[in-house]
Design a protein around this motif. Structure first.
Motif, PDB file in Angstrom:
ATOM      1  N   PHE A  67      67.932  55.268  27.035  1.00 39.42           N
ATOM      2  CA  PHE A  67      69.347  56.261  26.684  1.00 39.42           C
ATOM      3  C   PHE A  67      68.998  57.459  27.601  1.00 39.42           C
ATOM      4  CE2 PHE A  67      71.272  54.466  22.810  1.00 39.42           C
ATOM      5  CZ  PHE A  67      70.250  53.791  22.376  1.00 39.42           C
TER       6      PHE A  67
ATOM      7  N   TYR B  43      70.390  61.559  27.938  1.00 42.77           N
ATOM      8  CA  TYR B  43      71.317  62.585  27.309  1.00 42.77           C
ATOM      9  C   TYR B  43      71.127  63.842  28.152  1.00 42.77           C
ATOM     10  CZ  TYR B  43      70.960  60.079  22.852  1.00 42.77           C
ATOM     11  OH  TYR B  43      71.285  59.059  21.879  1.00 42.77           O
TER      12      TYR B  43
ATOM     13  N   LEU C  74      72.383  67.607  22.192  1.00 39.85           N
ATOM     14  CA  LEU C  74      72.480  66.643  23.355  1.00 39.85           C
ATOM     15  C   LEU C  74      73.606  65.862  23.345  1.00 39.85           C
ATOM     16  CD1 LEU C  74      69.483  67.562  22.568  1.00 39.85           C
ATOM     17  CD2 LEU C  74      68.838  65.127  23.213  1.00 39.85           C
TER      18      LEU C  74
ATOM     19  N   PHE D 205      75.235  62.598  24.637  1.00 41.67           N
ATOM     20  CA  PHE D 205      75.004  61.222  25.273  1.00 41.67           C
ATOM     21  C   PHE D 205      75.547  60.957  26.733  1.00 41.67           C
ATOM     22  CE2 PHE D 205      74.533  56.567  25.417  1.00 41.67           C
ATOM     23  CZ  PHE D 205      75.518  55.938  25.433  1.00 41.67           C
TER      24      PHE D 205
ATOM     25  N   LYS E  29      73.595  54.104  28.235  1.00 44.75           N
ATOM     26  CA  LYS E  29      72.517  53.293  27.586  1.00 44.75           C
ATOM     27  C   LYS E  29      72.226  52.017  28.448  1.00 44.75           C
ATOM     28  CE  LYS E  29      75.528  50.922  24.202  1.00 44.75           C
ATOM     29  NZ  LYS E  29      75.769  50.945  22.634  1.00 44.75           N
TER      30      LYS E  29
ATOM     31  N   ARG F 280      64.243  53.601  22.430  1.00 41.67           N
ATOM     32  CA  ARG F 280      64.305  53.391  21.138  1.00 41.67           C
ATOM     33  C   ARG F 280      64.150  51.917  20.902  1.00 41.67           C
ATOM     34  NH1 ARG F 280      70.230  54.358  17.721  1.00 41.67           N
ATOM     35  NH2 ARG F 280      69.185  54.825  15.763  1.00 41.67           N
TER      36      ARG F 280
ATOM     37  N   LEU G 166      64.187  57.535  17.988  1.00 40.36           N
ATOM     38  CA  LEU G 166      64.397  57.721  19.449  1.00 40.36           C
ATOM     39  C   LEU G 166      62.953  58.306  19.860  1.00 40.36           C
ATOM     40  CD1 LEU G 166      67.716  59.290  20.279  1.00 40.36           C
ATOM     41  CD2 LEU G 166      66.650  57.119  21.151  1.00 40.36           C
TER      42      LEU G 166
ATOM     43  N   SER H 182      74.003  58.351  13.809  1.00 39.25           N
ATOM     44  CA  SER H 182      74.123  57.317  14.445  1.00 39.25           C
ATOM     45  C   SER H 182      74.542  55.883  13.371  1.00 39.25           C
ATOM     46  CB  SER H 182      72.790  56.631  15.198  1.00 39.25           C
ATOM     47  OG  SER H 182      72.093  56.435  14.192  1.00 39.25           O
ATOM     48  N   ARG H 183      75.184  54.941  14.099  1.00 39.94           N
ATOM     49  CA  ARG H 183      75.065  53.753  13.155  1.00 39.94           C
ATOM     50  C   ARG H 183      73.794  53.128  13.065  1.00 39.94           C
ATOM     51  NH1 ARG H 183      80.714  52.592  13.113  1.00 39.94           N
ATOM     52  NH2 ARG H 183      81.704  53.256  15.094  1.00 39.94           N
TER      53      ARG H 183
ATOM     54  N   GLN I  19      72.691  51.736  19.321  1.00 37.24           N
ATOM     55  CA  GLN I  19      73.806  52.735  19.077  1.00 37.24           C
ATOM     56  C   GLN I  19      73.250  54.230  19.518  1.00 37.24           C
ATOM     57  OE1 GLN I  19      77.189  52.138  18.713  1.00 37.24           O
ATOM     58  NE2 GLN I  19      76.276  49.955  19.152  1.00 37.24           N
ATOM     59  N   PRO I  20      73.739  54.930  20.418  1.00 34.86           N
ATOM     60  CA  PRO I  20      73.433  56.116  20.628  1.00 34.86           C
ATOM     61  C   PRO I  20      73.465  57.329  19.566  1.00 34.86           C
ATOM     62  CG  PRO I  20      75.554  55.997  21.597  1.00 34.86           C
ATOM     63  CD  PRO I  20      75.192  54.622  21.181  1.00 34.86           C
ATOM     64  N   GLN I  21      72.681  58.287  19.368  1.00 39.83           N
ATOM     65  CA  GLN I  21      72.894  59.266  18.630  1.00 39.83           C
ATOM     66  C   GLN I  21      73.700  60.272  18.967  1.00 39.83           C
ATOM     67  OE1 GLN I  21      68.912  60.684  17.238  1.00 39.83           O
ATOM     68  NE2 GLN I  21      68.196  58.803  16.725  1.00 39.83           N
TER      69      GLN I  21
ATOM     70  N   PHE J 168      74.867  64.066  18.298  1.00 41.79           N
ATOM     71  CA  PHE J 168      74.298  65.342  18.243  1.00 41.79           C
ATOM     72  C   PHE J 168      75.216  66.528  17.753  1.00 41.79           C
ATOM     73  CE2 PHE J 168      69.640  64.936  18.637  1.00 41.79           C
ATOM     74  CZ  PHE J 168      69.603  63.702  19.541  1.00 41.79           C
TER      75      PHE J 168
END
Lengths: 113, 113
Positions: free
Chosen positions: A34, A36, A44, A46, A49, A94, A101, B94-95, B100-102, B104
């Protein structure tokens, strides 16, 4: 041990020139990678990815990143930098287990007019 | 818009006086995270909730605790803040899948007097 490295603390680019922000990783298992971006006093955001498939990933604001398995790299690129791209950029990985993360130390991008 | 909201954006407390930071989300994500970030460093994960399951990082001080009363809300409690706890605190969601991205929030900047 899992780790992410961003070898440059700061990258300086002239507006309109291409930019690259470097990231290398060391993980066991398949990495989910990822990028960010963080603007001052903000969280942050996104950007993009890499999970699987095409090694060139396109993301938000014209950014893209290239996954290179043999070099364990995931460099962030943009063909033409804008002054508004100036910010702090974090690469993160991840791994399969746990979903935690792991962040690189961040690269400060400065784009001058 | 669905988002992660942190309140307040700026919090000032006295040395040793308990403080609570809050986070809410409209994304209906399973996982909620709390990070500590100091002066442009990488965010440091304190703990996370996978639904109601609490996961503490090994190096998170005992001074830091968290509550998640429901899917939408999560709180960070600092029982006796020290000067070293002054930082930006970021909440993310996140999911429950590794690819999946986080997402923020914009963080709460905590100052200790």
């Amino acid at each position: 041990a899992q780790s992410v490295a961003q070898p440059e603390d700061q990258v300086n680019v002239a507006e309109g020139n291409p930019l690259t922000v470097k990231c290398t990783y060391s993980v066991s298992g398949n990495p989910y990678l990822f990028w960010y971006v963080q603007y001052p006093n903000r969280g942050l955001q996104f950007l993009l990815k890499y999970i699987t498939g095409d090694n060139l990933v396109k993301g938000s604001y014209g950014f893209e990143a290239e996954f290179n398995k043999s070099q364990t790299s995931f460099h962030l690129k943009k063909p033409s930098a804008l002054v508004s791209d100036s910010a702090l950029y974090f690469c993160a990985v991840r791994v399969n287990q746990g979903g935690k993360l792991i962040f690189g130390q961040g690269t400060e991008l400065s784009v001058k007019p | 818009d669905a988002m992660v909201i942190q309140n307040p954006r700026y919090q000032v407390t006295q040395f040793g006086k308990p403080v609570t930071l809050s986070c809410s989300q409209t994304l209906n994500h399973n996982v909620m995270y709390w990070y500590q970030q100091k002066s442009s460093q990488a965010p440091k994960l304190l703990f996370h909730y996978y639904d109601k399951d609490f996961n503490n990082e090994a190096d998170t001080p005992d001074n830091f605790q968290s509550r998640r009363p429901n899917t939408s809300f999560c709180f960070l409690d600092i029982r006796s803040p020290g000067l070293g706890d002054a930082a930006m605190y970021l909440c993310a969601t996140s999911r429950a899948r590794n690819n999946q991205p986080q997402h923020f929030g914009d963080g709460t900047r905590l100052s200790i007097l």
